[in-house]
Design a protein around this motif. Structure first.
Motif, PDB file in Angstrom:
ATOM      1  N   LEU A  58      -3.020   0.656  -7.999  1.00  0.00           N
ATOM      2  CA  LEU A  58      -3.271   2.034  -7.934  1.00  0.00           C
ATOM      3  C   LEU A  58      -4.250   2.245  -6.895  1.00  0.00           C
ATOM      4  O   LEU A  58      -4.418   2.863  -6.175  1.00  0.00           O
ATOM      5  N   ASN A  59      -5.539   1.174  -7.007  1.00  0.00           N
ATOM      6  CA  ASN A  59      -6.602   1.157  -6.164  1.00  0.00           C
ATOM      7  C   ASN A  59      -5.910   0.921  -4.580  1.00  0.00           C
ATOM      8  O   ASN A  59      -6.525   1.292  -3.903  1.00  0.00           O
ATOM      9  N   GLY A  60      -5.170  -0.171  -4.615  1.00  0.00           N
ATOM     10  CA  GLY A  60      -4.648  -0.402  -3.222  1.00  0.00           C
ATOM     11  C   GLY A  60      -3.795   0.788  -2.517  1.00  0.00           C
ATOM     12  O   GLY A  60      -3.862   0.590  -1.183  1.00  0.00           O
ATOM     13  N   LEU A  61      -3.351   1.524  -3.581  1.00  0.00           N
ATOM     14  CA  LEU A  61      -2.401   2.623  -2.705  1.00  0.00           C
ATOM     15  C   LEU A  61      -3.472   3.601  -2.224  1.00  0.00           C
ATOM     16  O   LEU A  61      -3.103   4.419  -1.438  1.00  0.00           O
ATOM     17  N   THR A  62      -4.429   3.788  -2.720  1.00  0.00           N
ATOM     18  CA  THR A  62      -5.409   4.741  -2.139  1.00  0.00           C
ATOM     19  C   THR A  62      -5.687   4.622  -0.503  1.00  0.00           C
ATOM     20  O   THR A  62      -6.222   5.552   0.071  1.00  0.00           O
ATOM     21  N   ALA A  63      -5.455   3.171  -0.243  1.00  0.00           N
ATOM     22  CA  ALA A  63      -5.569   2.960   1.175  1.00  0.00           C
ATOM     23  C   ALA A  63      -4.433   3.233   2.302  1.00  0.00           C
ATOM     24  O   ALA A  63      -4.651   3.080   3.491  1.00  0.00           O
ATOM     25  N   VAL A  64      -3.343   3.260   1.617  1.00  0.00           N
ATOM     26  CA  VAL A  64      -2.108   3.482   2.448  1.00  0.00           C
ATOM     27  C   VAL A  64      -1.815   4.863   3.033  1.00  0.00           C
ATOM     28  O   VAL A  64      -0.802   4.798   3.795  1.00  0.00           O
ATOM     29  N   GLY A  65      -2.566   5.718   2.432  1.00  0.00           N
ATOM     30  CA  GLY A  65      -2.245   7.219   3.026  1.00  0.00           C
ATOM     31  C   GLY A  65      -0.885   7.981   2.328  1.00  0.00           C
ATOM     32  O   GLY A  65      -0.731   7.446   1.137  1.00  0.00           O
ATOM     33  N   GLU A  66      -0.307   8.588   3.002  1.00  0.00           N
ATOM     34  CA  GLU A  66       0.726   9.612   2.668  1.00  0.00           C
ATOM     35  C   GLU A  66       1.928   8.595   2.126  1.00  0.00           C
ATOM     36  O   GLU A  66       2.408   7.597   3.124  1.00  0.00           O
ATOM     37  N   VAL A  67       2.341   8.681   0.938  1.00  0.00           N
ATOM     38  CA  VAL A  67       3.438   8.089   0.370  1.00  0.00           C
ATOM     39  C   VAL A  67       4.439   9.073  -0.309  1.00  0.00           C
ATOM     40  O   VAL A  67       4.010  10.319  -0.469  1.00  0.00           O
ATOM     41  N   MET A  68       5.521   8.649  -0.712  1.00  0.00           N
ATOM     42  CA  MET A  68       6.358   9.517  -1.785  1.00  0.00           C
ATOM     43  C   MET A  68       6.069   8.845  -2.928  1.00  0.00           C
ATOM     44  O   MET A  68       6.762   7.914  -3.216  1.00  0.00           O
ATOM     45  N   ALA A  69       5.769   9.452  -3.895  1.00  0.00           N
ATOM     46  CA  ALA A  69       5.881   8.928  -5.438  1.00  0.00           C
ATOM     47  C   ALA A  69       7.133   9.449  -6.033  1.00  0.00           C
ATOM     48  O   ALA A  69       7.424  10.690  -6.091  1.00  0.00           O
ATOM     49  N   LEU A  70       7.560   8.661  -6.668  1.00  0.00           N
ATOM     50  CA  LEU A  70       8.882   9.076  -7.519  1.00  0.00           C
ATOM     51  C   LEU A  70       8.913   8.691  -8.958  1.00  0.00           C
ATOM     52  O   LEU A  70       8.786   7.531  -9.200  1.00  0.00           O
TER      53      LEU A  70
END
Length: 351
Positions: A58-70
């Motif tokens: 979750l903390n790493g995902l904050t750096a990747v920008g726009e994604v699609m969560a499913l």
């Protein structure tokens, strides 16, 4: 009783090569394996096994920008496009509280993870992070988008990489549900229900009273919960779509709950599916899986809130709708009116 022999990773890959166009979930069901086993069979090819470490993820995902969560269950698929923001890590539950991606996560249910790269129909690489429970059922997936920071994505995959890159996982049967104690009666239920001051107290109330969610709704009384017509969900969307009325849509499984908050606009029925296809929110709901629909009132310290709850043939919650409201304020009159005007169960057959 016939027990299907477990399929080896090589057998899974051979079968998959015969049906490459089939959706993963459908393929897994037809061949009596879990979706997690199907993805694991591609480790060393199109998949990398990951640790289901929610702090790193979750903390790493904050750096990747726009994604699609499913997040999905058997009857509904909930997709949100945006960044992961405002991460809160906890031992029993973690949260993502962004404006677009809003999640409640239960880490004890996350058992397996994979990073997957496959060619899309346009030839471009499709990247995803996929997480499964101990039974191999999907709990949450994250799909890269054109605007995703792929450098940060690569760093995250490296940080999550499992030390054992094997192409098989051992899934466990669903544990039996413990027999509850003696369920409470109507009087005790109504007393506890009417004493609620926050909707988050509802689950704890059910646990203390040894009541299944739908059983409590059925028995509490029509002033607090009333059954709606099976087509009420479609009519609710017809009433709110294209208006400025913001709603909340909750879809979950035992490992993750995903929430949309905002207006909805583009409603597209297709076969048994009701689809919402807005810019940052996609919902796919199997209408033919709906066994009952209920309007539910819960007291809070700010006045009662009204939800629409949809259940399947196994009496499990498929999806739940609220009107979006600010903490400390009453729910929107427009939402309350919209729900109270929905047709009642058997109303069309009434004399």
């Amino acid at each position: 009783m016939t027990v299907n022999a477990a399929k080896t990773p090589a057998e899974i890959r051979s079968l998959r090569a015969l049906h490459p166009e089939m959706r993963e979930r459908d393929f897994a069901r037809i061949h009596a394996i879990s979706e997690g086993e199907l993805v694991a069979a591609e480790v060393g090819r199109s998949a990398i096994r990951l640790k289901p470490d929610l702090d790193i993820l979750l903390n790493g995902l904050t750096a990747v920008g726009e994604v699609m969560a499913l997040t999905r269950n058997e009857s509904a698929v909930h997709e949100k496009i945006g960044p992961y923001e405002k991460v809160v890590i906890g031992p029993m539950a973690s949260m993502v509280l962004g404006e677009q991606v809003d999640l409640r996560i239960f880490p004890s249910k996350w058992a397996f993870g994979f990073a997957v790269e496959k060619p899309g129909e346009d030839g471009a690489v499709r990247r995803s992070l996929q997480f499964f429970d101990a039974q191999g059922h999907a709990v949450h997936k994250v799909h890269a988008r054109p605007a995703t920071n792929l450098e940060a994505w690569s760093v995250l995959v490296t940080n999550l990489r499992h030390p054992e890159q094997v192409d098989a996982i051992t899934v466990t049967p669903q544990p039996p549900v413990a027999e509850p104690g003696e369920p409470a009666g109507v009087a005790a239920l109504r007393e506890r229900w009417q004493a609620l001051t926050d909707t988050h107290q509802f689950f704890g109330m059910l646990r203390k009273l040894n009541l299944h969610r739908l059983t409590a709704i059925e028995m509490v009384g029509e002033d607090l919960a009333w059954q709606l017509d099976a087509k009420a969900v479609e009519q609710m969307f017809a009433a709110v779509a294209g208006t400025d009325l913001p709603i909340m849509a909750f879809v979950g499984n035992h490992g993750c709950i995903q929430i949309h908050a905002g207006p909805v606009t583009n409603i597209k029925p297709m076969g048994p599916w009701l689809n919402v296809m807005d810019d940052t929110f996609h919902l796919h709901l199997r209408l033919d899986h709906i066994a009952s629909v209920w309007a539910v009132r819960k007291p809070t310290s700010d006045g009662h809130v009204t939800s629409v709850e949809v259940y399947d043939g196994n009496r499990e919650l498929i999806i739940q709708f609220f009107g979006k409201r600010q903490e400390g304020s009453d729910e929107r009159a427009g939402w309350r009116t919209a729900v109270e005007q929905l047709p009642l169960h058997n109303q069309s057959n009434a004399a």
